[in-house]
Design a protein around this motif. Structure first.
Motif, short mmCIF file in Angstrom:
data_model
loop_
_atom_site.label_atom_id
_atom_site.label_comp_id
_atom_site.label_asym_id
_atom_site.label_seq_id
_atom_site.Cartn_x
_atom_site.Cartn_y
_atom_site.Cartn_z
N GLU A 106 7.57 -7.17 -36.29
CA GLU A 106 8.75 -7.28 -35.42
C GLU A 106 8.34 -7.59 -33.99
N ARG B 100 7.64 -11.10 -33.73
CA ARG B 100 8.90 -11.83 -33.77
C ARG B 100 9.59 -11.77 -32.41
N SER B 101 9.50 -10.61 -31.75
CA SER B 101 10.13 -10.48 -30.44
C SER B 101 9.45 -11.40 -29.42
N ALA C 273 8.57 -14.34 -30.24
CA ALA C 273 8.80 -15.67 -30.79
C ALA C 273 7.48 -16.33 -31.18
N ASP D 169 17.77 -9.95 -31.75
CA ASP D 169 17.66 -10.97 -32.80
C ASP D 169 16.58 -10.60 -33.82
N THR E 63 20.58 -10.06 -37.64
CA THR E 63 21.65 -10.99 -37.33
C THR E 63 22.98 -10.32 -37.64
N PRO F 141 21.54 -14.71 -29.27
CA PRO F 141 20.34 -13.88 -29.28
C PRO F 141 19.07 -14.64 -29.71
N ARG F 142 19.24 -15.56 -30.66
CA ARG F 142 18.07 -16.30 -31.13
C ARG F 142 17.45 -17.13 -30.00
N GLN F 143 18.34 -17.79 -29.23
CA GLN F 143 17.86 -18.57 -28.08
C GLN F 143 17.17 -17.66 -27.07
N ARG G 94 15.69 -14.83 -27.70
CA ARG G 94 14.39 -14.40 -28.22
C ARG G 94 13.36 -15.51 -28.07
N LEU G 95 13.77 -16.73 -28.43
CA LEU G 95 12.84 -17.85 -28.31
C LEU G 95 12.49 -18.11 -26.84
#
Lengths: 274, 276
Positions: free
Chosen positions: A168, A171-172, A174, B75, B78, B91-93, B95-96
């Motif tokens: 995780e 993942r955080s 990215a 994220d 979901t 949230p995905r944006q 996080r990226l």
């Protein structure tokens, strides 16, 4: 890893050597007692040489046969090391590939586990048939086949048994799969890989000697053991076994040393808190 | 945007326009399919806005979905339905775009890395040059007062120290938002109170928005501008308590009658949430 430094103050070399000695003392004492008892029992009950030679005769035989033994051991060790490198290299490689593609892994693991339970040594004649009865590669291939599965299965476990929170975290950030592989999965797998490699050292010595039994006439320890046993020179057989064991132990220790150097952080290696 | 009397003493001079909420949650639901026909409604109809430089705690009994809500913002999960925006982005944006740092209940440090290398982990992943990484790690360790422990391994530190390393790691890349999931839940009460002080001190220096999940009423009140009270399954927001305590908050704050009043307020809200 350039900024790694021993985290705790080192004690003096002499003190560490002494502590080492104290640690191994019980083992040494047990070994000496067993050898002494062996020698005494054989003498007192007058057990015949070909049933159980005295440790002293084995040692004498070793001294006498030394150059022949070392010569043959060299060939056997070469098969063992060659097969070890080949088999574990392939095992780790295949594990890395299957860890990346889950479906492939799920498809393959049952077969790997099934193959692991097959007495691989029984395939020796087939491998000699494939690669040539006098080709040194045949010996290595037999060892490689024995070593491959435990290394592969353990490496896959190490690559996939990752703390979900550690994932995780990645993942955080990215992080992509490639970065997760190098920063998390591979370091996580190292302890698994090394325990498999340690087992593999012993397996590869066994595999090499068994391959000697099946192989054509060649200056190897396996052949030496069959010949000397057939001629009832069992003290020589014992001397050969002794030598193979010592080589096996050294091989094991070498890998254990590499393990310490590669992962000084691991639980099994940590020094006690200062 | 609410105007709060107790914004941090040194707000970050950031580009955030004060009007735009950092986190905006509208009608968010999360349902877990637990195999078969069963399903669990983890959080239901969540509506919440969190502004820049706010310190907001989510509090509720175990299993009320407060961690789920935090993971939705991050994220790491979901939402099943509803709208969620972080820094105005999905949230995905966010996080990226590495908009947030996350601190877990367990420090989750990597055993094979030294303390300094652990702090550098996100910077490594994000491709900072090595020199900048090392400098940043030193700075961060100074911030959490562990500058002498950079070369130690995580297992050589106490639980509280490990958690401080985790905070340093989360802040290393200067995310505008810090998400903390019961970070001090495993610590004893004394260490926890000290860590609370430390955290406020760090926040005073860095600024930014903090969303903090806890099941300790005292902790939530001590740290926050607002405490969001959640009910057990299905997790719903039953009340948002404003904490009017002045900043900087100190050890004396915990003995202030207003502190007790706020604690009582949150406790009663929690009891109501249970009753509901």
């Amino acid at each position: 890893m350039s900024e790694f430094a021993p985290p705790l103050p080192e004690t003096s070399l002499a003190r560490r050597a002494l502590a080492r000695l104290r640690y191994y003392l019980p083992t040494i004492v047990v070994a000496l007692v067993v050898l002494l008892a062996w020698e005494l029992i054989v003498r007192v009950f007058n057990i015949r040489q070909f049933l159980l030679p005295k440790p002293s005769s084995i040692l004498a035989a070793f001294g006498e046969q030394q150059s022949i033994l070392l010569d043959k051991a060299y060939n056997t060790l070469r098969s063992a090391v060659g097969g070890f490198v080949l088999g574990s290299g392939l095992g780790i490689g295949v594990a890395l590939v299957t860890a990346r593609w889950v479906t492939l892994r799920q498809a393959m693991m049952p077969f790997a586990i099934a193959a692991n339970s097959v007495p691989i040594v029984a395939f020796s004649p087939i491998l000699f048939n494939w690669f040539g009865p006098s080709n040194p590669f045949s010996w290595m291939a037999i060892v490689a086949v024995i070593v491959f599965f435990p290394v592969m299965i353990n490496t896959v476990r190490g690559l996939t048994l990752v703390d979900p929170r550690a994932l995780e975290l990645m993942r955080s950030y990215a992080a992509d799969d490639f970065k997760i592989l190098f920063a998390l999965r591979i370091p996580n797998a190292l302890p698994f890989v090394f325990s498999a490699l340690r087992v593999a050292t012993v397996l590869s010595m066994i595999g090499a000697v068994v391959a000697d039994f099946f192989g054509v006439e060649r200056a190897t320890i396996g052949k030496y053991i069959t010949q000397e046993s057939a001629s009832f020179r069992f003290q020589n057989t014992w001397a050969a076994i002794l030598l193979v064991s010592v080589i096996g132990i050294l091989f094991y220790l070498l890998v254990a040393l590499a393990e310490r150097m590669v992962m000084p952080w691991h639980v099994s290696i940590r020094k006690p808190e200062a | 945007m609410r105007v709060d009397a107790s914004t941090p003493p040194i707000p970050k001079s950031d580009a955030q326009t004060p009007a735009a909420p950092v986190v905006s949650i509208r009608g968010v639901n999360k349902i877990f399919e637990t195999g078969g026909s069963e399903s669990v409604v983890a959080v239901q109809d969540i509506n919440l806005e969190i502004g820049a430089n706010e310190f907001v705690s989510l509090i509720g009994p175990s299993g009320c979905g407060k961690s789920t809500l935090l993971r939705l913002i991050a994220d790491l999960l979901t939402p099943t339905s509803g709208q969620l925006l972080v820094n105005g982005k999905p949230p995905r944006q966010a996080r990226l775009g590495r908009d947030y740092g996350f601190v877990f209940q367990a420090a989750t440090l990597y055993d094979w890395r030294t303390v300094s290398q652990n702090v550098q982990l996100p910077l490594e992943i994000m491709g900072y040059p090595p020199a900048r990484r090392a400098a940043r790690a030193r700075e961060m360790l100074q911030l959490v007062e562990l500058e002498k422990f950079g070369r130690h391994y995580p297992w050589q530190l106490s639980g509280g120290m490990q958690q401080r390393v985790a905070i340093a790691r989360a802040l290393a890349f200067e995310p505008p938002l810090l998400l903390m999931d019961e970070p001090f839940g495993a610590l004893d009460e004394f260490t926890r109170e000290r860590m609370n002080m430390e955290l406020l001190k760090i926040w005073g220096k860095t600024g930014g928005t903090v969303i903090f999940v806890t099941h300790s009423i005292a902790e939530a009140v001590f740290l926050s501008n607002r405490v969001v009270v959640m009910s057990p399954r299905p997790g719903r927001i039953t009340k948002v308590v404003d904490i009017g305590l002045p900043r900087p908050r100190t050890f004396e704050t915990r003995e202030d009658p207003r502190f007790f009043a706020a604690v009582t307020d949150v406790r009663e809200s929690l009891r109501e949430a249970y009753g509901a």
